[in-house]
Design an enzyme around this catalytic site. Structure first.
Site, PDB file in Angstrom:
ATOM      1  N   CYS A 335       0.799  -1.234   0.000  1.00 18.77           N
ATOM      2  CA  CYS A 335       0.000   0.000   0.000  1.00 18.77           C
ATOM      3  C   CYS A 335       0.834   1.287   0.000  1.00 18.77           C
ATOM      4  CB  CYS A 335      -0.990   0.041   1.155  1.00 18.77           C
ATOM      5  SG  CYS A 335      -1.257  -1.482   2.019  1.00 18.77           S
ATOM      6  N   ARG A 364       6.913 -11.058   5.770  1.00 20.13           N
ATOM      7  CA  ARG A 364       6.543 -10.884   7.169  1.00 20.13           C
ATOM      8  C   ARG A 364       7.182 -12.003   7.970  1.00 20.13           C
ATOM      9  NH1 ARG A 364       0.179  -9.527   6.129  1.00 20.13           N
ATOM     10  NH2 ARG A 364       0.594  -7.929   4.553  1.00 20.13           N
ATOM     11  N   GLN A 382       0.904 -11.024  -2.936  1.00 18.32           N
ATOM     12  CA  GLN A 382      -0.507 -10.652  -2.871  1.00 18.32           C
ATOM     13  C   GLN A 382      -1.000 -10.263  -4.261  1.00 18.32           C
ATOM     14  OE1 GLN A 382      -0.040  -7.403  -0.026  1.00 18.32           O
ATOM     15  NE2 GLN A 382      -1.189  -8.600   1.459  1.00 18.32           N
ATOM     16  N   ASP A 384      -2.617  -7.849  -5.203  1.00 19.92           N
ATOM     17  CA  ASP A 384      -2.997  -6.624  -4.526  1.00 19.92           C
ATOM     18  C   ASP A 384      -3.479  -5.564  -5.504  1.00 19.92           C
ATOM     19  OD1 ASP A 384      -3.322  -5.233  -2.247  1.00 19.92           O
ATOM     20  OD2 ASP A 384      -1.208  -4.999  -1.770  1.00 19.92           O
ATOM     21  N   HIS A 386      -5.011  -1.217  -5.184  1.00 18.78           N
ATOM     22  CA  HIS A 386      -5.530  -0.113  -4.390  1.00 18.78           C
ATOM     23  C   HIS A 386      -6.313   0.806  -5.294  1.00 18.78           C
ATOM     24  CE1 HIS A 386      -2.227  -1.711  -1.938  1.00 18.78           C
ATOM     25  NE2 HIS A 386      -3.109  -1.530  -0.987  1.00 18.78           N
ATOM     26  N   LYS A 470     -14.468  -3.385   6.602  1.00 19.42           N
ATOM     27  CA  LYS A 470     -14.056  -4.300   5.530  1.00 19.42           C
ATOM     28  C   LYS A 470     -15.055  -5.427   5.305  1.00 19.42           C
ATOM     29  CE  LYS A 470     -11.120  -6.861   8.701  1.00 19.42           C
ATOM     30  NZ  LYS A 470     -10.232  -7.984   8.710  1.00 19.42           N
ATOM     31  N   HIS A 516      -8.442  -1.197  -0.365  1.00 17.40           N
ATOM     32  CA  HIS A 516      -7.446  -2.259  -0.535  1.00 17.40           C
ATOM     33  C   HIS A 516      -8.239  -3.506  -0.912  1.00 17.40           C
ATOM     34  CE1 HIS A 516      -4.542  -0.262   2.421  1.00 17.40           C
ATOM     35  NE2 HIS A 516      -5.683   0.294   2.753  1.00 17.40           N
TER      36      HIS A 516
HETATM   37 ZN   LIG Z   1      -3.190  -2.356   0.894  1.00 21.58          ZN
END
Ligand SMILES: [Zn+2]
Ligand SMILES: [Zn+2]
Length: 644
Positions: A335, A364, A382, A384, A386, A470, A516
């Protein structure tokens, strides 16, 4: 007399000192037989605790989580007693109920146990259970408690951390354990017991402490329930993605590379690429733009985003460079990078939404004990994206993301899923950042979108992230286990932290809202769950090898190769098994590898210019023309992989 309020709202009067068990008896004999535990005014009580004041009472049976918890908690005491009787001199530590069963951590001293001892332990536990011993709670002074455990350093340590006056014990049979309560009425309801495994576990989970032996077990009120549970475990073992991932040659791990860092093998990498391309294609249609960002970023970037404060201490430590004071972090999230991509441009409301997507690998530091195949790793990618939009666009954008997630689930055969809308806890508004008006808008937008899309959802107050509400998608696998996959989150915080702006129609500057979203969650986790969900029988469009061509003998090799070429020219992923093996063996192996179609070629097929087709699982499609077969495959793919 006291007034007891039951969960249905009805009120009943009882003499003071009536126990929950007696309340159950007064309702029905059936309930009395099945009641396992109770809570009074939202506090766990024993079913034998005399009630002395008005209040609300809930009685739990095996069908309730709390009932199971009491069952397994009590079983842990019985396990402890059995172990102490079988292995005199051992030191018991702690033994809680867990999601499926219970465990006890034990310092076995001079003894050790292994699988061959399980039966003896089970028999001992059942023998104790049959004795129908009541579980009785009693209070003890700290001095008495310390005296009781003077030879047990673990219990001593636990007691030393407790306040005098709060210490309680549970007695049953000849056995006593330090305990806060929540038991079955007596041991006799424990009818079936299984010791599942033993493992090493450090005292208090700290690697610096002594390693203890953790004994895992499970128990049931009926033998039949244990049998069913064990059958389910067997099935789960067969579907374990770590086992199937190896058999299907999808991924591996190397101690040299490092724990929790998956290595994708060629077949796995190709499968992953197909998944990525599938999503990229749909995202392109949905107006996303791909971006690429580095695997590291300056420490300051994550200080700004707040990730450093939250995860910094427990994560991979900063990377230093020859330059003094220069520190980088492996990125834990994409992000912040995407916020800076947004910041690279100047946007007006007419330019929004901006939708930046990236298959971004993040790192992580999961504790080594937490690592598990592909579901818990230290480096993962991910899917991912945004979305930066105006508050007014949030509603539509959110719905569009739901459509995308549903499309993804449909194409991969996940039909059985539930959704959870996580909103603020109205009691603790101070836990959340951003103004109330935006929160209300966002929560309403999510709920409306979920309703509009006909999702079967539950609202969970207090489960929102501190930066926004979320929507999470949980799929159930064939064994009924729930897995969280896709997530869509609304965020008002990062636009503020990264000072993101757009020019509104009023010519003033406004903050965009950020969404997200990751339909798969991560490629690693998704593939793991897909393996366990399908037992390796992936949808045809995704599976590494779609067709195995089996030639009856070497004589037909030329013809088999001709068929292979034809299939490959039609973009069908086929392999040729030319080995000098029996047809039975070749078919068995192709079945094992979960290959959806087998094409058999021999004398008849060559003479007729045809092929014989057999489906995974044994269904025979007979002798058909190769062109007809390619059409069958194409149709099957189109059926699952509809256009987004
Ligand atoms: Zn994010
Ligand atoms: Zn207990």
């Amino acid at each position: 007399m006291i007034v007891i309020t039951l969960p249905d709202g009805s009120k009943r009067e009882y003499p003071q000192g009536t126990t929950p068990f007696e309340v159950a008896q007064s309702i029905s004999e059936g309930l009395a037989r099945n009641v396992l535990s109770a809570s009074f005014n939202n506090t766990t009580v024993e079913t034998t605790t005399p009630l002395t004041e008005d209040g609300s009472l809930t009685l739990f049976t095996w069908n309730d989580e709390e009932g199971k918890k009491a069952f397994w908690h009590s079983s842990a005491h019985v396990l402890a007693q059995a172990l102490e009787e079988l292995y005199p001199g051992i030191n018991l530590t702690i033994g809680p109920a867990i999601e499926n069963g219970f465990y006890y951590d034990v310092d076995f001293g001079e003894h050790s146990i292994s699988e061959k001892d399980f039966k003896t332990i089970e028999d001992k536990m059942l023998e104790i259970a049959r004795g129908k011993h009541d579980f009785k709670m009693r209070a003890a002074s700290k001095a008495d408690a310390l005296k009781l455990y003077e030879d047990n350093p673990y219990k001593t340590e636990l007691i030393e951390n407790l306040e005098d006056g709060t210490i309680t014990f549970c007695d049953h049979s000849t056995f006593t354990d330090l305990c806060r309560g929540g038991h079955l009425p007596n041991t006799s309801v424990i009818k079936a017991v299984k010791i599942l495994s033993v493992a090493g576990a450090y005292w208090r989970g700290d690697e610096k402490n002594k390693q203890l032996t953790r004994v895992y077990g499970i128990s049931f009120p009926k033998q039949k329930e244990l049998t069913e549970y064990l059958e389910m475990l067997e099935e789960a073992k067969k579907r374990d993605h770590r086992k199937l991932g190896k058999e299907l040659e999808l991924f591996t791990f190397s101690q040299k590379v490092g724990q929790g860092l998956p290595l994708w093998l060629p077949k796995g990498a190709a499968l992953r690429e197909r998944l990525e391309n599938f999503l990229k294609k749909a995202q392109k249609k949905a107006g996303y733009e791909m971006v690429v960002t580095p695997h590291i970023g300056q420490k300051e970037l994550y200080v700004t985003s707040g990730h450093y404060a939250k995860y910094g201490a427990d994560s991979f430590q900063p990377i230093h460079t020859p330059k003094e004071d220069e520190e980088f972090l492996l990125k834990p999230m994409n992000c912040p990078h995407h916020c800076e991509i947004y910041n690279a441009g100047q946007w007006s409301y007419k330019d929004l939404p901006k939708r930046f997507a990236e298959f971004g690998t993040v790192y992580r530091y999961e504790q080594s004990g937490e690592l598990h195949g592909l579901t818990r790793v230290r480096g993962f990618t991910q899917d991912d994206a945004h979305i930066f939009c105006t508050p007014e666009q949030l509603d539509t954008e959110f719905k569009n993301v739901i459509d995308l997630v549903l499309y993804v689930f449909g194409a991969l055969g996940f039909e059985n899923f539930v959704t959870q809308v996580s909103v603020r806890d109205p009691e603790t508004p101070e836990k959340y950042i951003g103004d109330t008006k935006h929160w209300e808008m966002a929560e309403q937008a999510i709920i409306n979108a979920a309703k509009d899309k006909g999702l079967d959802f539950v609202i969970e107050p207090g489960e929102a992230a501190f930066y926004g509400p979320k929507l999470d998608f949980m799929v159930k696998d064939v064994l009924g286990r729930s897995w969280q996959l896709g997530t869509i989150q609304v965020d008002y915080q990062l636009p503020q932290r990264f000072d993101l702006w757009y020019k509104g129609s009023d010519n003033e500057s406004h903050r965009p809202v950020m969404i997200h979203r990751a339909p798969f969650g991560s490629m690693e986790r998704f593939v793991a769950i897909l393996i366990e969900h399908t037992a390796g029988n992936f949808p045809l469009w995704l599976i590494p090898t779609q067709v195995m061509i089996l030639s009856i003998s070497e004589k037909y090799e030329k013809y088999a190769e001709k068929v292979l070429n034809l299939l490959e020219n039609n973009e069908i992923r086929a392999l040729l098994d030319n080995r000098n093996e029996t047809m039975g063996k070749k078919i068995r192996e192709a079945e094992m590898k979960k290959i959806p179609y087998m094409v058999i070629v021999g004398e008849n097929e060559e003479r007729e210019g045809m092929i014989s087709v057999r489906q995974h699982g044994g269904k025979d499609l007979g002798m058909i023309r190769a062109e007809e077969f390619t059409q069958i495959i194409e149709n099957e793919i189109n059926r699952t992989l509809k256009q987004f």
